[in-house]
Design an enzyme around this catalytic site. Sequence first.
Site, short mmCIF file in Angstrom:
data_model
loop_
_atom_site.label_atom_id
_atom_site.label_comp_id
_atom_site.label_asym_id
_atom_site.label_seq_id
_atom_site.Cartn_x
_atom_site.Cartn_y
_atom_site.Cartn_z
N SER A 188 0.84 -1.19 0.04
CA SER A 188 -0.09 -0.11 0.06
C SER A 188 0.71 1.24 -0.11
O SER A 188 1.67 1.53 -1.00
CB SER A 188 -0.78 -0.17 1.10
OG SER A 188 -1.83 1.00 0.92
N ASP A 196 -9.62 -3.77 -5.72
CA ASP A 196 -9.00 -2.63 -4.78
C ASP A 196 -8.77 -1.33 -5.42
O ASP A 196 -8.81 -1.05 -6.77
CB ASP A 196 -7.47 -3.09 -4.65
CG ASP A 196 -6.60 -2.47 -3.59
OD1 ASP A 196 -7.05 -1.32 -3.16
OD2 ASP A 196 -5.32 -2.81 -3.61
N HIS A 222 -7.78 -4.75 -1.06
CA HIS A 222 -6.89 -4.19 -0.28
C HIS A 222 -6.62 -4.62 1.12
O HIS A 222 -7.52 -5.05 1.91
CB HIS A 222 -6.97 -2.73 -0.48
CG HIS A 222 -5.95 -1.77 -0.25
ND1 HIS A 222 -5.05 -1.29 -1.19
CD2 HIS A 222 -5.12 -1.43 0.90
CE1 HIS A 222 -4.09 -0.60 -0.64
NE2 HIS A 222 -4.19 -0.81 0.58
#
Length: 327
Positions: free
Chosen positions: A166, A263, A293
Site C-alpha cells: 500500500s 482494490d 486491499h
Amino acid sequence: MQADPFDPTRLAPDVLAVLARMAGTGAPALESLPITEMRMAYLQVGALLGGEPIPVGQTLDLQATGPGGPIPLRLYLPKTGIAPFPTTIYLHGGGWSLGDLDSHDKVCRRLVNTAGCAVVAVDYRLAPEHPAPAGPDDVVAAARWVAAQATALELDASRLAVAGDSAGGSLAAVVCQQLRGSEVTLRAQVLIYPATDLSPAGDAFDSRRKNGAVPPLTLEAMRAMVTPFLSGGFDTRDPRVSPRLAPDLRGLPPALIITAECDVVLDDGRLYRDALFTAGVPVEYIEYPGMVHGFIEMAGVLPATQTAMEQVAAFLSRHLDLATAGS
C-alpha cells in the site's frame, strides 16, 4: 468522484466471509475515527486476521539516523542460513498516516520464514504530525543507513531489496528512484498493491470509482489517510508521493507488483507496471482475482496471502541469490 455501489458478487467467497466478520464487530467506519483511534483500529486488523506470529531466528530493535531524528527499525534474522544475510527492507502500509513496526510484525515474520532472507522493517514518520515529504525522506535515509551498517549487522549490502504494501509499496518505489545511481545498490523491488499516484490524475483512475466502495479501503477511507499526508501543501505530482509521475524510470531494479482485483488502487499498480515496462525495467505483475486491499495482512483467514508470500519469496530468491546464501 463518486464510487460505484458495492457489488459483493465480485469478491472471492473467503473475502466475503472476512468482510462479514469485520462488519459483525460493529466497529465504526475507519474514516469516521480520529487519527489516534484509526491507528488503534488498524493494529487490530493484524491482531484479528493475521494469524499466529511465526518464530524467527532473532529480532533486534535498532535506530537509524534520519533527517528528523532517529528512525526506529526492527531487524528479523532467519532461523537458518549463513551470514552475511541477503536482506529485504520492508515498508509498512497504512496510508502514510497509520501503521508501525507492530502492525506488520506478522507480515515481516512470514516474509523471513518464506523467503529465508533477513528483513529490516522501518518505522517512518507518519502524518498528520509529519506530512510529506517526511515519510519518504525517512525511508530513503533508513535504506542508506542499513547499507552503511550492513557489515556490523551481518547483512550483505550487495544483496539488498526493498518491499512494501500500500503506502509502503509507494515508498518502496520511491526508495528505488531516489537511490538509483547512488552508493546503495538495490537488486529488486516488491510493490504490493502500491498507491503510485496521489495527483489529480490518480483521482480519475477507473479503479477509484469501480472499487471505491469496496471495504476495507474505500475511497473515503483512502482520502481520510492521504489528506493528512498532503496537508503541508506538498506538490502531489512530486515523485516522492506519486512515483508513477517520475520523468525517468530507466535503470530501476527489477520489480514484482502484486495487486488485488477489487482494490481502489488497482490501477495504480497496473499503470506503474506499464510505466516500468516502457522504461525497460524488468517487471513481473500478479493480480489476485476477487481480493481486496490489505489481504497481505490477513494470513490467518485468506489462503491467498501465503500464496502471494511464496511468489514474493520466489522473486527475491532469484534476485538476491538466496540459494547461494544457504538460506
